[in-house]
Scaffold this active site. Structure first.
Site, short mmCIF file in Angstrom:
data_model
loop_
_atom_site.label_atom_id
_atom_site.label_comp_id
_atom_site.label_asym_id
_atom_site.label_seq_id
_atom_site.Cartn_x
_atom_site.Cartn_y
_atom_site.Cartn_z
N HIS A 103 0.79 -1.22 0.00
CA HIS A 103 0.00 0.00 0.00
C HIS A 103 0.83 1.28 0.00
O HIS A 103 0.30 2.38 0.11
CB HIS A 103 -0.93 -0.03 1.22
N LYS A 158 2.95 4.51 -1.23
CA LYS A 158 2.78 5.49 -2.30
C LYS A 158 3.95 6.46 -2.20
O LYS A 158 3.83 7.50 -1.55
CB LYS A 158 1.45 6.21 -2.16
N ASP A 207 16.46 10.28 -8.09
CA ASP A 207 17.92 10.36 -8.00
C ASP A 207 18.46 10.05 -6.60
O ASP A 207 19.47 10.61 -6.18
CB ASP A 207 18.42 11.73 -8.46
#
Length: 148
Positions: free
Chosen positions: A88, A90, A95
């Site tokens: 779950h 996100k 870089d």
């Protein structure tokens, strides 16, 4: 850029600009990814030679509208969980130094209709645990490690 990316100053255009700032790598850990605009930005980076890796949830990667298949077809490395619970997370790491995280699923619904939050951080101490979590999952979800 002659590509059809957002030009107005919106929260979505600011997110896309942060993503497109990647020069070397973009590591994505995204639960649900169906927004064509964000997928277009990711594909652009891949075509520029940026190393893109994506970890996603197995149950959501093949849903109607998911962009995961298109990203794979472009040659982007994708790995997914092998658990019954949801992957779950996100977050995105640009870089290995900039963290983009929050409640936002990368879906049209979330972008157009939901109340969501996105936080952008470039403090090494904040980025480090997310990098470690991404690398841990990347190795754990390596297909050579799967047991069926």
């Amino acid at each position: 850029c002659p590509c059809p990316l957002p030009r107005a100053d919106t929260s979505l255009s600011r997110l896309v600009r942060r993503l497109l700032s990647a020069r070397r790598s973009l590591d994505l850990c995204i639960f649900s990814f169906s927004c064509p605009l964000l997928a277009r930005a990711v594909r652009l980076l891949h075509r520029r030679g940026v190393r893109v890796r994506l970890v996603t949830d197995s149950q959501y990667m093949e849903l109607q509208g998911s962009q995961i298949g298109r990203l794979r077809q472009e040659g982007i490395q994708v790995r997914h969980d092998q658990h019954s619970g949801y992957m779950h997370h996100k977050f995105a790491i640009v870089d290995r130094r900039m963290l983009i995280t929050g409640s936002l699923n990368w879906t049209r619904q979330a972008i157009q209709s939901n109340r969501e939050n996105v936080l952008v951080v470039d403090d090494a101490e904040c980025v480090k645990p997310f990098l470690e979590e991404f690398e841990r999952m990347w190795e754990e979800y390596n297909p050579t490690n799967y047991s069926f």
